[in-house]
Design a protein around this motif. Structure first.
Motif, mmCIF file in Angstrom:
data_model
loop_
_atom_site.group_PDB
_atom_site.id
_atom_site.type_symbol
_atom_site.label_atom_id
_atom_site.label_comp_id
_atom_site.label_asym_id
_atom_site.label_seq_id
_atom_site.Cartn_x
_atom_site.Cartn_y
_atom_site.Cartn_z
ATOM 1 N N ALA A 90 -7.773 66.316 46.962
ATOM 2 C CA ALA A 90 -8.950 66.487 46.840
ATOM 3 C C ALA A 90 -9.477 67.712 45.968
ATOM 4 O O ALA A 90 -10.597 67.837 45.771
ATOM 5 N N ALA A 134 -9.991 54.341 54.143
ATOM 6 C CA ALA A 134 -11.177 53.422 54.248
ATOM 7 C C ALA A 134 -11.570 52.798 52.826
ATOM 8 O O ALA A 134 -11.714 51.771 52.539
ATOM 9 N N ALA A 194 -9.369 65.529 42.454
ATOM 10 C CA ALA A 194 -9.684 64.301 42.196
ATOM 11 C C ALA A 194 -11.153 63.951 42.933
ATOM 12 O O ALA A 194 -11.147 64.135 44.326
ATOM 13 N N PRO A 195 -12.095 63.476 42.402
ATOM 14 C CA PRO A 195 -13.513 63.125 42.816
ATOM 15 C C PRO A 195 -13.433 61.992 43.741
ATOM 16 O O PRO A 195 -14.345 61.606 44.263
ATOM 17 N N LEU A 196 -12.446 61.088 43.498
ATOM 18 C CA LEU A 196 -12.474 59.798 44.290
ATOM 19 C C LEU A 196 -12.471 60.135 45.797
ATOM 20 O O LEU A 196 -11.850 61.155 46.309
ATOM 21 N N ASP A 197 -13.099 59.237 46.319
ATOM 22 C CA ASP A 197 -12.965 59.256 47.810
ATOM 23 C C ASP A 197 -11.671 58.655 48.230
ATOM 24 O O ASP A 197 -11.219 57.692 48.064
#
Lengths: 977, 192
Positions: B112, B122, B115-118
């Motif tokens: 995190a 989920a 990386a901006p990815l969630d």
């Protein structure tokens, strides 16, 4: 001694006493104390001096709303400008007040108060104009009120910057925030709850420390919910587009050694329940230590069990301060409440009476007496009678300002005046953003909790989730501000008395009046002229008062006066937290070819040479500097053979029926007739007709092409082609696969290159006939597969040997072994630069600088005259028609042969300080001509051969002769050999 | 040095990797010739019984990963399959990518930071991958199923040292920057 620590209560840990010192005083506190609460508990009321006038100042707020209790921490971890109200006390801490000498108590700088009348708002602008502000700046800044950065021992906090995602971000863990988080967390949503306090509860007095209390129960339950993340001691400091919220977390839990963590949280829904800030009622000398916000007094009592005074005057215009008066009385203080209203709420009056608190209705506090702490106040009643009340504490409440800063930062929520509460509130923000509780001007705790639950329900509905049931909590706070009669300030009874309205910037009501008289009648201008709202608290305590005062002085309504713009950050944020570990070598990505270890083992000096690639600049022998090494390597290429690492060149595999059409659109030349196993040089323009890149395309077979870009433009070229294929011509049948790093490269070059290649014993024909210039071959060198292209960027015969990266080092070892007999040497970027300048080849970032087109750089003959169109054609033609006088590529010879000219140096007519007529794009020491040569772009350069032009380098003018830009192998015979 | 986040970083031995790009029908046909499925869009990773994994990395992008021992055979099959597809292509990119496995309870905390990815389970469940940015580089992240739990990072090999350094620093260890690089350019490069 009048400020005392109470024998019970608070959220402090009395089993863990801490010792510390402040301004040389040895003091004690407890774990859980802030420095501010510990100072108060030790009856230290004077904690610093004011920013401009060095007036004695004490604690005013209990959190981020405190306008200036800044301290320097001498140890541990020396740091400056730490807010005492948010600095947690630690064992052995050594603190001192900032910008005081020798201490806040006896500050030499206080002498400036004698000249206070000469220092109104705008004083600096009017006074220090000649000869220049910068002459006075160091002294002024030294005398002004912020601390000095510690020296070599300065604390370098370990910061971390990270992303986060959640369904719902809740800002604030007061009643509204806790309820919102609980409802959402129970419903299965992923929730991040952010609160800037050390303990949850917001302004619920003392509840956070009560294990049986509602706050504690909520917090405990939230901690058990699997998709809820709790961030205590964290402040949401900025709202950015699309619910991206910046949050600063201090001393994060579960992260040993980490001091600061900056979150970039992308939330699907945001609820801001940040509470409200109390505002003061400024009166003459209300900046004296011992005068503080009533809410701060409540915090000291409830959270820290500190009673800041024994003889208190509470001055208010609303009911909320009645609770403070009762709490003080309950703590044993003698209290007088001065209410500006004539008809306070009857139940509040009754409560005061039963607690033995004296009430003065329809009265105003007009002046504080005392110097280093308040000793008495003057109170005037509605009949004009003035009496003096001795006191050691004044708790002030002028009303409440909802903390809708984040809503304002969305730029979609407007601030609207609320008459009954005499404050600004926010209207609707973005659809995915909600205010709740006191931030929405709802001040009663139970109502706040219900408001938070309701907001969570709405947010969950948009997420497709059903809100879980929420039980109404039993929270009691009978005295909240429901009706506020605005009192923006109490006019002084003597003209000489000062009424400070913004304590952080030492701004008085006189300063506001002066600014208005001088025409700064817009709030934005007035703010900048007076610095009101520009101090460390960013106007949290004083801004609305300033707006009210402007309204009172100008006759305008408060709504008309308007607010200034709320901008991030909401609280001071360390730059190091924003950067995290992204510094120095980790600032930008850097890349290696598979040969890096090989280069380093041979002594290469590695640095960036295009698009973050770390490449060998040169391979110095013992005693050689960079220029000697580069010259030796370049000479080897001219006389024998060299090999350099061309791995970073961009490579793109193309396949499909429409590739020729694509290439014809991308390049200025005609590529449709390019046959298999042949290559062609091309120049690519951007939409505006300027050169984007140059490179070579080889047709590998009937189906596939390999497009090479320059190193520096590889990413840009990739995006450009993808845009053409995805946006402009999605119907074209073309597949594009970037394969840059799949292939390692060894570019073998020099008059002996073919002999070296032969010594490698490839299994394919390398004769001139079989492998001409711009030809290619594929095969094996021993057990290494290679793909060979005949391209040159050096002015010598070159063979670009490409192999899958896993074979790179083995191939280079073979080449060096085979070439030893021919004097082969590895060549770095510096030598390569010399070689390409001698040969007159253009380079991205030098001649291709984003302003040149194909004709400018002598590449006009490449422009197809048969193609109907290519990208950039129209723009290039149009520009040339409109302005035919272009900077054109030329060679340049300094009159003095050994005079190196800095690359980028402007060429100006006669070397005068006038607009440039060109610039030096590259300059090297030629190994062919044994002198300095250069390339440059010169206005109408091709028609100025033989002319003397002048480069201007600072105060020096360097004459140069304009010559042809090709200094070596003008007929390209060597290249094609 | 004690790590701040409990993670293990393993550099995966070189894998056979192929990248296919093109239109959906072409991709499906080319993969079918190699007896491989085209996963539906959405970052689904289809793992075959022999361990070969096919990731739908984008609408027109597929990444195939397998053990190195399968490289030649798989390469031939894919080449044959895609040769017959005019609107899709495949390339061997084993040398172009390196692969890290970042596992442990702190894996999300480490990634995190770049990386901006969630990265929540989920949003990126096990058996799924996604292209994203990681400290300024372009990578593919694939969630590794429990019990190891973590992420496979597929990144261009040229960034290997940079990512190694970041993974070390972001997990709370010291810098792992390779000595001898990032030196200063010669003085002539300094702005005059």
């Amino acid at each position: 001694m009048t400020a005392i620590r109470l024998s019970s209560g608070g959220v402090i840990d009395r089993t863990r006493p801490l010792s510390f010192s402040f301004d040389g005083l040895s003091l004690g506190g407890f774990a859980g104390d802030t420095l501010a609460s510990a100072l108060l508990a030790n009856d230290v009321m004077l904690v610093g001096r004011s920013f401009k006038l060095h007036r004695p100042r004490g604690l005013f707020g209990a959190g981020y709303d405190d306008p200036g209790s800044m301290v320097e921490r001498l140890g541990p971890r020396p740091a400056t400008n730490q807010l005492a109200t948010t600095t947690m006390l630690e064992e052995g801490g050594v603190y001192r007040s900032v910008s005081t000498w020798p201490s806040a108590r006896r500050d030499v700088g206080a002498v400036v108060q004698l000249f206070a009348r000469l220092l109104p708002a705008g004083f600096y602008y009017k006074t220090f104009m000649w000869p220049t502000w910068h002459l006075f700046e160091p002294f002024i800044r030294g005398a002004a009120g912020l601390g000095r950065v510690p020296g070599v021992d300065a604390w370098e906090p370990v910061g971390e910057s990270r992303f986060g995602s959640c369904d719902l971000l809740v800002v604030g863990a007061g009643p509204a925030g806790l309820a919102a988080a609980l409802v959402a967390g129970r419903s299965g949503a992923s929730v991040i709850l952010v609160d800037d306090g050390a303990a949850p509860g917001g302004r619920l007095p003392g509840d956070g420390g009560d294990p049986e209390g509602w706050t504690s129960a909520c917090w405990r339950e939230l901690a058990t919910l699997p998709k809820v993340r709790l961030l205590p001691a964290a402040t949401a400091w900025g709202y950015h587009e699309h619910n991206l919220v910046s949050v600063l977390e201090r001393a994060p839990r579960g992260a040993p050694g980490l001091d600061l963590r900056n979150w970039k949280i992308r939330a699907r829904q945001v609820i801001v329940a940040a509470g409200a800030f109390e505002r003061p009622i400024p009166f003459a000398d209300s900046d004296r230590p011992g005068v503080m916000l009533a809410s701060a007094v409540r915090t000291w009592l409830g959270r820290f069990a500190v009673r800041p005074g024994g003889q208190a005057v509470v001055f208010t215009n609303n009911a909320s301060a009645y609770g403070t008066a009762l709490a003080l009385a309950d703590a044993g203080a003698a209290v007088t409440l001065v209410d500006a209203r004539t008809e306070p709420e009857p139940q509040a009056v009754a409560a005061l009476a039963s607690a033995g608190v004296t009430l003065a209705r329809a009265s105003l506090v007009t002046k504080a007496h005392g110097r280093s702490r308040v000793e008495a106040v003057d109170v005037i009643d509605d009949g004009g009678q003035v009496r003096r009340l001795p006191c050691d504490l004044v708790a002030v409440s002028g009303g409440w300002n909802p903390a809708f800063h984040l809503a304002s930062q969305t730029r979609q929520a407007r601030s609207i005046w609320h008459d009954e509460l005499a404050t600004f509130v926010a209207d609707h923000g973005p659809a995915s953003f909600r205010l709740a509780g006191a931030a929405r001007a709802e001040f009663e705790p139970v109502s706040c909790a219900l408001d938070g639950a309701l907001a969570a329900g709405e947010a969950l509905a948009t997420l497709g989730l059903r809100a879980h049931a929420f039980e109404t909590p039993h929270l009691s706070e009978p005295f909240v501000a429901r009706r506020v009669e605005p009192v923006w300030f109490v006019p002084p009874r003597r003209k000489a008395d000062k009424v400070f309205v913004d304590l952080a910037g030492d701004v008085t009501t006189d300063d506001v009046g002066l600014a208005l008289r001088e025409g700064f009648d817009s709030m934005e201008l007035l703010k900048r002229y007076t610095t009101a709202g520009m101090g460390v608290d960013q106007g949290k305590s004083g801004n609305v008062n300033v707006i009210g005062i402007v309204g009172a002085l100008t006759g305008a309504t408060t709504q008309t006066v308007g607010t200034t713009t709320f901008r991030p950050p909401f609280v001071p944020v360390e730059f190091g937290a924003i950067a995290g570990q992204r510094n120095k070598a980790r600032l930008y990505p850097w890349r290696h070819t598979p040969l890096t270890d090989w280069h380093i083992a041979r002594g290469a000096v590695m640095y960036e040479a295009g698009l973050r690639w770390q490449r060998p600049g040169y391979y110095p022998l013992p005693g050689e500097n960079w220029s000697a090494a580069a010259a030796r390597e370049a000479r080897a290429v001219r006389q024998a053979a060299g090999v350099y690492d061309g791995t970073p060149l961009g490579k793109f595999q193309l396949k499909g029926r429409d590739v020729p059409r694509l290439l014809d659109l991308l390049y200025i030349s005609d590529f449709s007739k390019l046959g298999p196993r042949r290559g062609k040089y091309g120049v690519m323009l951007s939409d505006d007709g300027l050169i984007m890149d140059d490179g070579v395309v080889f047709r590998l077979d009937e189906q596939r092409w390999l497009l090479h870009s320059s190193t520096g433009a590889a990413d840009r070229v990739h995006q450009h082609i993808e845009q053409v294929l995805q946006v402009h011509h999605p119907e074209w049948q073309v597949s594009l696969i970037p394969v840059t790093s799949q292939w390692a490269n060894a570019t073998l070059c020099g008059p002996m290159a073919r002999e070296v290649l032969a010594a490698l014993q490839p299994d394919f024909d390398i004769t001139r006939e079989a492998l001409p210039f711009m030809g290619m071959a594929e095969g094996m060198i021993g057990d290494i597969p290679v793909r060979l292209f005949r391209v040159s960027w050096t002015g010598e015969a070159s063979f670009e040997l490409n192999t899958p990266a896993r074979h790179a080092a083995a191939l280079w070892d073979k080449i060096m072994a085979a070439g030893a007999a021919f004097g082969i040497t590895p060549v770095g970027s510096e030598a390569n630069h010399i070689l390409r300048v001698e040969a007159g080849y253009i380079s991205t970032g030098h001649e291709v600088d984003g302003t040149s087109d194909a004709f400018d750089l002598g590449l006009g003959p490449l422009v197809s005259r048969t193609k109907p169109d290519f990208i950039g054609k129209r723009s290039m033609e149009l520009r040339r028609r409109v302005d035919p006088e272009r900077f054109e590529l030329v060679g340049l010879l300094p009159t003095e042969p050994s005079r190196r000219v800095p690359e980028g140096a402007p060429i100006t007519p006669a070397g005068d300080r006038v607009d440039q007529e060109g610039f030096v794009s590259a300059c090297v020491s030629s190994v062919v001509h044994d002198r300095i040569i250069a390339l440059g772009l010169l206005r109408n350069g091709r028609s100025r051969m033989g002319e003397t032009v002048h480069a201007r380098v600072r105060d020096e003018v360097i004459p140069m002769t304009v010559v042809d830009p090709v200094f070596h192998d003008a007929d390209r015979a060597r290249v094609k050999s | 040095m004690t790590q701040r986040y409990a993670v293990t970083v393993v550099t995966v031995p070189m894998l056979a990797i192929f990248e296919a790009r093109g239109r959906e029908a072409g991709l499906a046909a080319g993969l079918a010739a190699a007896c491989l499925p085209l996963p539906a869009p959405g970052g689904i990773l289809a793992v075959q019984p022999d361990g070969c994994a096919v990731l739908r990395a984008g609408p027109r992008r597929v990444v195939i990963m397998a053990d190195m021992t399968m490289e030649a055979e798989l390469g031939s099959a894919l080449a044959r399959g895609f040769a017959a597809c005019p609107d899709a292509d495949v390339a061997l990119v084993s040398d172009m990518f390196c692969v890290f496995d970042l596992t442990g309870p702190g894996a999300e905390d480490v990634l995190a930071q770049g990386a901006p990815l969630d990265l929540s389970e989920a949003a990126l469940p096990a058996g799924h991958g996604s292209g994203t940015e990681l400290w300024g580089t372009t990578v593919i992240l694939i969630r590794i199923a429990r019990p190891e739990a973590g992420f496979r990072i597929v990144v261009e090999r040229s960034f290997k040292g940079f990512i190694e350094d970041w993974l070390a620093v972001a997990s709370g260890s010291g810098s792992a920057r390779r000595p001898g690089v990032m030196t200063a350019p010669p003085p002539s490069w300094q702005p005059s």
